[in-house]
Design a protein around this motif. Structure first.
Motif, short mmCIF file in Angstrom:
data_model
loop_
_atom_site.label_atom_id
_atom_site.label_comp_id
_atom_site.label_asym_id
_atom_site.label_seq_id
_atom_site.Cartn_x
_atom_site.Cartn_y
_atom_site.Cartn_z
N ASP A 8 -4.86 -5.67 2.80
CA ASP A 8 -5.46 -5.82 1.47
C ASP A 8 -4.89 -4.80 0.49
OD1 ASP A 8 -7.48 -6.99 -0.34
OD2 ASP A 8 -8.38 -4.99 -0.21
N LEU A 9 -4.72 -3.57 0.94
CA LEU A 9 -4.18 -2.53 0.07
C LEU A 9 -2.73 -2.81 -0.32
CD1 LEU A 9 -5.65 0.64 1.83
CD2 LEU A 9 -6.32 -0.27 -0.40
N LEU A 10 -1.95 -3.39 0.59
CA LEU A 10 -0.55 -3.71 0.28
C LEU A 10 -0.47 -4.82 -0.77
CD1 LEU A 10 1.10 -3.51 3.83
CD2 LEU A 10 1.38 -1.91 1.92
N TYR A 11 -1.37 -5.78 -0.69
CA TYR A 11 -1.39 -6.82 -1.73
C TYR A 11 -1.80 -6.23 -3.08
CZ TYR A 11 -0.39 -10.86 1.23
OH TYR A 11 0.24 -11.76 2.04
N GLN A 12 -2.71 -5.27 -3.06
CA GLN A 12 -3.07 -4.59 -4.30
C GLN A 12 -1.87 -3.82 -4.86
OE1 GLN A 12 -6.66 -2.21 -4.21
NE2 GLN A 12 -7.63 -3.58 -2.72
N GLU A 13 -1.11 -3.19 -3.95
CA GLU A 13 0.08 -2.45 -4.38
C GLU A 13 1.07 -3.38 -5.06
OE1 GLU A 13 2.59 0.83 -5.01
OE2 GLU A 13 0.45 0.67 -4.57
N SER A 14 1.23 -4.58 -4.48
CA SER A 14 2.13 -5.56 -5.09
C SER A 14 1.69 -5.90 -6.52
CB SER A 14 2.17 -6.83 -4.23
OG SER A 14 2.98 -7.81 -4.83
N GLU A 15 0.38 -6.00 -6.74
CA GLU A 15 -0.12 -6.30 -8.08
C GLU A 15 0.16 -5.16 -9.05
OE1 GLU A 15 -4.25 -7.13 -7.61
OE2 GLU A 15 -3.92 -8.95 -6.40
N HIS A 16 0.07 -3.93 -8.57
CA HIS A 16 0.35 -2.78 -9.45
C HIS A 16 1.79 -2.79 -9.97
CE1 HIS A 16 -3.46 -0.80 -9.10
NE2 HIS A 16 -3.38 -0.62 -7.79
N ASN B 204 3.75 -5.46 -13.50
CA ASN B 204 4.07 -5.14 -14.89
C ASN B 204 5.13 -4.05 -15.03
OD1 ASN B 204 2.13 -6.96 -15.89
ND2 ASN B 204 0.49 -5.44 -15.62
N GLN B 205 5.76 -3.70 -13.91
CA GLN B 205 6.82 -2.70 -13.93
C GLN B 205 8.18 -3.38 -14.10
OE1 GLN B 205 6.17 0.73 -13.84
NE2 GLN B 205 4.09 -0.07 -14.10
N PRO B 206 9.19 -2.64 -14.55
CA PRO B 206 10.54 -3.24 -14.67
C PRO B 206 11.04 -3.82 -13.35
CG PRO B 206 10.45 -1.15 -15.84
CD PRO B 206 9.16 -1.27 -15.09
N LEU B 207 10.64 -3.21 -12.22
CA LEU B 207 10.99 -3.71 -10.91
C LEU B 207 9.70 -4.09 -10.19
CD1 LEU B 207 13.69 -1.07 -9.86
CD2 LEU B 207 14.08 -3.38 -10.74
N SER B 208 9.60 -5.32 -9.72
CA SER B 208 8.38 -5.78 -9.08
C SER B 208 8.45 -5.57 -7.57
CB SER B 208 8.15 -7.27 -9.39
OG SER B 208 9.21 -8.04 -8.84
N LEU B 209 7.31 -5.75 -6.91
CA LEU B 209 7.22 -5.64 -5.46
C LEU B 209 6.57 -6.91 -4.92
CD1 LEU B 209 7.28 -4.07 -2.72
CD2 LEU B 209 5.00 -3.20 -3.35
#
Length: 488
Positions: free
Chosen positions: A467-475, A478-483
Motif C-alpha cells: 500500500d505504501l509503495l502505491y502511495q509513493e507512486s502517486e507522489h 506530478n514530478q518531472p519523472l514519474s514512478l
C-alpha cells in the motif's frame, strides 16, 4: 602521471586576496610546490544590499585565469576551491560562481565561518612544532577574523565579522586616518575590541599563533622583512605611529607592500584590538593557513580520515539516532541506486549520510522530524562540509516521505531525483524498522521516469508495504519523472 597521485591543489577565494597552493605528500610530509596570489579585494565590490559590483566581479574572474593551468590535469577529488566571507554574503551569486567554475574547471565550495576557522587551525597545526599544548590561532582576513583555541584538535572556534577590507570601507572610506575632530584608527580598534567581548579567555595560558596576510605583513614590518614574532610593545608603537598618520596613502613603513597599503590601517587596528582585548604579550607567526588546511583535508578524505564522516557520526550520537535503522535504510537506498546506474563517490557518500541522518529530527519532534532534521543539517556548522553539501543532504532528509516539495535550484544545489527516490523507497520498505530483504525489487530508469518491478509474492508477504509503495507512486505523478509500480 604517477607522480601526481599525491598532488593536491587548494584555492582560497578570500575577501581580500585569492590564494592558490599546489602541494604533494612525500612520505606523509606535505611539500609546497607552487603558490600564487592575486589581490582582488572582492569585499570592496559588495554594496549595502549585498550585490557584487560588476567591475569587481570581472576583476575577480580575470584573476582566476592565471590559476587554471595549475589545476588542469589534477584529479577532481584532489582539488578544492573554497569561497569565504564575501561569497557567503553576496546575493544572486549564481552567475559569478558559474563563470568562475567554467574558468577553473572545478566547483566553488562556499564554507561557513566556523568551517573556515577549522581549516585554518588544521593548516597552522600542520606546521606546529614541539609537544602538544594549548594554542590560540588567529587569522585576520579581508571580511572576517577567525579565532580558534585547541590542543591537537580545535576546542573552540569563532568567526567574527571584521576584516581588513570590510573595516577599510567602514572606517577609512575616504582614506582619512586622523583629523582634528577624531581618529578613525582608534574607532576601528574600539569596534574590534567590542566584537571580542566575552572571548578574552581564548588566549589564556595558550601559545598565540597568527596566520595570513595582515599578520604576516605586520610581522615583516616589525622584524625587518622577516616573519618573526610580534611583540606587544613593538605593536603598540606601530599602532601609535599609524594612528598619528593623517591619511592611508601617507603610511610610510619599511617592508609594507604597496598593494597591502590600502587595507593596512584597518588590519592593524583589528590586530591591535585583539592584542589589547585578549591581553596578548607575543604572537608567533605561522607559515601555513587555510590553504594548507584544505590540502590536509583533501588528503584525509582519500585516505580514510574524512572529517565529514566523523561529523555525521557525532551528530548521530548526540541525537541518539537509531543506528540499525540508519544502516538498513542506507544499505537499501544504495542497493537501488546501484540498479539505476553507476554512482560517483560523492553521490554514494551523500546518500549514505542522508540515510544516517534521516531521523535526526526525532530528537526534537515526532510529528515534524523531517523539517526539523533538515533545518539542523542545513544551518548547523558541520565540520568538513560546505554549504552546498549540507543543502543537498537537507533536501533529501526533508523529502524522505510524503509530498515532494519543489526545490529552488541555484548554484551548487541541483537535487538528484535518483538519490531522492532511492532514499524514499528505502524509508518505505523499512518503515516498521524490519530487516526486510529488497533483493526481489528492481528499480529501472527510462525516458519518462522510473519503474519499480516487484514480485507479486513479495507484495503478498508485505501487504502494508504494498500500500505504501502505491502511495509513493502517486507522489511522483506530478514530478518531472514519474514512478510506476509493476508487479511481476
Amino acid at each position: 602521471m604517477e607522480q601526481d597521485i599525491e598532488r593536491y591543489a587548494a584555492l582560497d577565494l578570500g575577501s581580500n586576496s585569492f590564494h592558490l597552493l599546489l602541494a604533494e605528500f612525500r612520505e606523509q610530509r606535505m611539500v609546497r610546490l607552487h603558490t600564487d596570489r592575486s589581490m582582488v579585494r572582492l569585499a570592496e565590490g559588495l554594496d549595502p544590499e549585498r550585490h557584487l559590483d560588476p567591475a569587481v566581479a570581472e576583476r575577480a574572474l580575470a584573476a582566476l585565469h592565471r590559476f587554471r593551468p595549475v589545476l588542469a590535469g589534477l584529479p577532481a577529488n584532489h582539488v578544492r576551491c573554497v569561497g569565504t566571507n564575501t561569497l557567503r554574503l553576496v546575493r544572486d551569486a549564481d552567475d559569478f560562481l558559474e563563470r568562475a567554475e567554467s574558468i577553473l574547471g572545478v566547483p566553488i565550495d562556499i564554507i561557513s565561518g566556523i568551517e573556515e576557522a577549522r581549516l585554518i587551525y588544521s593548516g597552522v597545526m600542520a606546521a606546529a612544532t614541539g609537544p602538544p599544548q594549548q594554542r590560540c590561532v588567529i587569522d585576520i582576513g579581508g571580511g572576517s577574523t577567525e579565532l580558534v583555541r585547541g590542543v591537537e584538535t580545535p576546542q573552540q572556534l569563532q568567526s567574527l565579522f571584521m576584516g581588513c577590507v570590510s573595516y577599510s570601507r567602514r572606517f577609512f572610506t575616504d582614506g582619512i586616518i586622523r583629523t582634528a575632530n577624531g581618529n578613525n584608527f582608534q574607532r576601528a580598534r574600539r569596534a574590534a575590541r567590542a566584537e571580542l567581548q566575552e572571548l578574552q579567555h581564548l588566549a589564556d595560558g595558550a601559545e598565540v599563533i597568527g596566520a595570513s596576510g595582515t599578520i604576516k605583513s605586520v610581522a615583516r614590518i616589525l622584524n625587518r622583512g622577516e616573519p618573526g614574532e610580534i611583540e606587544r610593545q613593538a605593536l603598540d608603537q606601530l599602532a601609535a605611529k599609524v594612528a598619528d598618520t593623517p591619511r592611508v596613502e601617507e603610511i610610510d613603513l619599511a617592508g609594507l607592500e604597496p598593494e597591502r597599503r590600502p587595507v593596512f590601517a584597518a588590519g592593524l587596528a583589528i590586530l591591535h584590538g585583539i592584542f589589547c582585548e585578549l591581553d596578548i604579550r607575543a604572537m608567533r607567526v605561522s607559515p601555513y593557513a587555510i590553504r594548507e588546511g584544505i590540502v590536509h583535508d583533501l588528503a584525509g578524505r582519500l585516505h580514510g580520515g574524512d572529517r565529514r564522516s566523523d561529523t555525521v557520526a557525532a551528530l548521530m550520537q548526540q541525537s541518539r539516532v537509531d543506528r540499525r535503522q540508519a544502516q538498513r535504510v542506507g544499505d537499501t537506498a544504495l542497493h537501488f541506486l546501484s540498479q539505476l546506474r553507476p554512482q560517483s563517490d560523492d553521490e554514494h557518500r551523500r546518500l549514505r549520510w542522508a540515510a544516517q541522518l534521516h531521523e535526526l529530527g526525532l530528537a526534537l519532534s515526532h510529528s515534524d522530524f523531517r523539517r526539523l532534521g533538515a533545518y539542523m543539517i542545513e544551518h548547523a556548522d558541520l565540520a568538513g562540509f560546505g554549504t552546498s553539501e549540507q543543502e543537498n543532504i537537507a533536501h533529501l532528509v526533508r523529502n524522505q516521505r510524503g509530498r515532494i516539495k519543489p526545490p529552488r535550484e541555484h548554484y551548487g544545489f541541483h537535487p538528484s531525483p535518483d538519490l531522492l527516490l532511492c532514499l524514499r523507497l528505502a524509508c518505505t520498505i523499512h518503515r516498521d524498522r524490519s530487516d526486510r530483504n529488497a533483493g526481489e525489487l528492481q528499480l529501472v530508469a527510462h525516458a519518462g521516469g522510473y519503474t519499480l518491478r516487484v514480485h507479486q509474492s513479495w507484495l503478498d508477504r508485505h501487504p502494508a508495504i504494498e500500500d505504501l509503495l502505491y502511495q509513493e507512486s502517486e507522489h511522483w505523478q506530478n514530478q518531472p519523472l514519474s514512478l510506476q509500480l509493476s508487479p511481476q
